[in-house]
Write a protein that holds these residues in place. Sequence first.
Motif, PDB file in Angstrom:
ATOM      1  N   GLY A  33       0.807  -1.215   0.000  1.00 32.65           N
ATOM      2  CA  GLY A  33       0.000   0.000   0.000  1.00 32.65           C
ATOM      3  C   GLY A  33       0.840   1.265   0.000  1.00 32.65           C
ATOM      4  O   GLY A  33       0.370   2.333  -0.412  1.00 32.65           O
ATOM      5  N   ILE A  34       2.091   1.177   0.474  1.00 21.95           N
ATOM      6  CA  ILE A  34       2.978   2.343   0.497  1.00 21.95           C
ATOM      7  C   ILE A  34       3.843   2.402  -0.760  1.00 21.95           C
ATOM      8  O   ILE A  34       3.958   3.439  -1.425  1.00 21.95           O
ATOM      9  N   LEU A  35       4.459   1.237  -1.114  1.00 20.30           N
ATOM     10  CA  LEU A  35       5.432   1.227  -2.200  1.00 20.30           C
ATOM     11  C   LEU A  35       4.791   1.402  -3.576  1.00 20.30           C
ATOM     12  O   LEU A  35       5.345   2.100  -4.435  1.00 20.30           O
ATOM     13  N   LEU A  36       3.640   0.774  -3.796  1.00 23.73           N
ATOM     14  CA  LEU A  36       3.027   0.858  -5.119  1.00 23.73           C
ATOM     15  C   LEU A  36       2.613   2.287  -5.467  1.00 23.73           C
ATOM     16  O   LEU A  36       2.946   2.774  -6.560  1.00 23.73           O
ATOM     17  N   PRO A  37       1.925   3.038  -4.607  1.00 24.67           N
ATOM     18  CA  PRO A  37       1.644   4.445  -4.934  1.00 24.67           C
ATOM     19  C   PRO A  37       2.912   5.273  -5.107  1.00 24.67           C
ATOM     20  O   PRO A  37       2.970   6.153  -5.965  1.00 24.67           O
ATOM     21  N   ALA A  38       3.945   4.993  -4.259  1.00 19.30           N
ATOM     22  CA  ALA A  38       5.198   5.742  -4.392  1.00 19.30           C
ATOM     23  C   ALA A  38       5.852   5.466  -5.743  1.00 19.30           C
ATOM     24  O   ALA A  38       6.373   6.378  -6.399  1.00 19.30           O
ATOM     25  N   LEU A  39       5.821   4.204  -6.174  1.00 23.66           N
ATOM     26  CA  LEU A  39       6.398   3.848  -7.465  1.00 23.66           C
ATOM     27  C   LEU A  39       5.644   4.544  -8.605  1.00 23.66           C
ATOM     28  O   LEU A  39       6.253   5.048  -9.551  1.00 23.66           O
ATOM     29  N   VAL A  40       4.320   4.583  -8.491  1.00 27.26           N
ATOM     30  CA  VAL A  40       3.515   5.277  -9.506  1.00 27.26           C
ATOM     31  C   VAL A  40       3.881   6.755  -9.559  1.00 27.26           C
ATOM     32  O   VAL A  40       4.018   7.345 -10.630  1.00 27.26           O
ATOM     33  N   PHE A  41       4.068   7.379  -8.399  1.00 30.92           N
ATOM     34  CA  PHE A  41       4.417   8.802  -8.358  1.00 30.92           C
ATOM     35  C   PHE A  41       5.780   9.049  -8.996  1.00 30.92           C
ATOM     36  O   PHE A  41       5.968   9.998  -9.764  1.00 30.92           O
ATOM     37  N   ILE A  42       6.751   8.171  -8.700  1.00 26.25           N
ATOM     38  CA  ILE A  42       8.095   8.345  -9.259  1.00 26.25           C
ATOM     39  C   ILE A  42       8.066   8.189 -10.777  1.00 26.25           C
ATOM     40  O   ILE A  42       8.631   9.008 -11.522  1.00 26.25           O
ATOM     41  N   LEU A  43       7.399   7.152 -11.258  1.00 22.86           N
ATOM     42  CA  LEU A  43       7.341   6.925 -12.703  1.00 22.86           C
ATOM     43  C   LEU A  43       6.589   8.051 -13.404  1.00 22.86           C
ATOM     44  O   LEU A  43       6.980   8.499 -14.489  1.00 22.86           O
ATOM     45  N   SER A  44       5.501   8.517 -12.794  1.00 25.56           N
ATOM     46  CA  SER A  44       4.736   9.619 -13.388  1.00 25.56           C
ATOM     47  C   SER A  44       5.565  10.892 -13.434  1.00 25.56           C
ATOM     48  O   SER A  44       5.502  11.655 -14.408  1.00 25.56           O
TER      49      SER A  44
END
Length: 543
Positions: A33-44
Amino acid sequence: MAKDLQSKQSRQPGEDSSPDARQPLDWMTRWVGILLPALVFILSSLLTYELWRDARNNAELALQSNFEFQTRETMRRIEQRMLAYEQVLRGVVALFASSDQVERNEFGNYVGRLQIELSYPGIQGIGFAELVPANRKPVHVDMIRKEGFPGYDIQPQVEGRDLHAPIVYIEPFYGDNLRAFGYDMYSEPQRRAAMDLARDSGKAALSGKVTLVQEGATTGRPGFLMYLPVYRNGVSIETIRERREALIGWVYAPFRMDDLMVGLQDEQARDLDLEIYDGSAIVQEQRMYDAILDIDADASNGNLNSIGILDIAQHMWTVAMTSTPGFVQRFDQDRSPLIIRGGLSIALLLTLLTWLLLDDRARSLQSAEQAMRLALYDTMTGLPNRKLVSERLGRSLIDARRARTRVGLMFLDLDRFKPVNDDFGHAVGDLLLREVANRLQHCKRESDTAARLGGDEFVVLLPRVDSDEGALVVAHKILQALEQPFDIAGHTFHISASIGVAFYPDHGTDEKSLMKNADAAMYDAKKNGRNGVSVYQADTAAS
């Protein structure tokens, strides 16, 4: 969702349902729940950066392209204006060719009809300089004085020269032009070089930078002259020697450079500094024109710069142009700051959506949105479907009744589409329909609606029509777009469309009648040979 998953797992045979057994699963769920949104933010954010960089590069290329277009357009305007002035002088040469002797009043009447002060900016006059050998100078002076000019003489007085070229005709013959009467243009090197070039080539020749005689004692207003030779009638002028022997004088026009440039740069190029130098190099002493004195067009100051050469009447001009901050502000299409703001906003939104997608409620919202789109939009083309365009047409009619405005409805049917489906299959036909929809979107206004009813039938709704002509402009724009070849799946297709147009309230006051009459007009267009537009007429439906 984690609790549901844990409860299901606790009911599996052989599983330990104690808190210690659930701790690894809780830990993994929290980290996902923490890493997946963070990964999306970094890639975006990385994607936003790439888009920002591309947008910045594209904006710089677009600005450079616009600048280059404006410089080419300005140089083209200069060339065209000078060619037009050359044609004026050729008309005067033709006057001499049509008569054995052109009298002063005949010359004045011809030039007067040209209205050069109104039609030809920059020309100070049109004149004729006669070639006078030194041994004929007294006879020449005496003849001009007998014409009513007792004070006439060839100026400046220079002894020892074998040829003179005094100005004997100059129109308009008043004001500053009176100073040029009798001036010996052969006495000045720049003028003489251009006159000799015109004489020997038989073509127009431009002088270098000079101060016109019309300026009197004033200085600082650069000028130049254009010459065309006048030869005796009925003699051969094939060789240089023959031209020199046949020469009787020159038709010429003096120009003030700053007057010539009035109105030359259009509205789009008003924020460009334009400088013109005499010759093929930038030499400050040879500068003839500077649109903005505070800016140095040939300096490397971070602005856009261009240097070109103009060959006008066998003479070189160097044209230097540079952009100003005003030009950059008007034409800069840099959307990179918007992309940064929008990209970061989208990145945050995607991060939030990613977190929501971990919850079943986000999936439900997504499903509902998809269902709504399926209900209102054509799945193949992405255009509004019959239901949505019907709703928009109904709203447009209500607004039109309230505001007493007009609504336009276009019914569009593709010509020669059936053979595409029959010969190449429905998959290729579907690709073609998608490209048709894409072109329709580029032809309509932002307030208009392009929709697909089904098959190869489309509708374009114009919610506000000021005139029939305005709607027909859109229709013909669509026709032109659809006439262009379609490159689909390795094949090139040529299709067209028949368009029927109906207007509210002229051809119907409700949705049903407008649809019916637009459809009837479309069939009328097909009867008239296809690839055309037909506006509904009462006899259209009857036929």
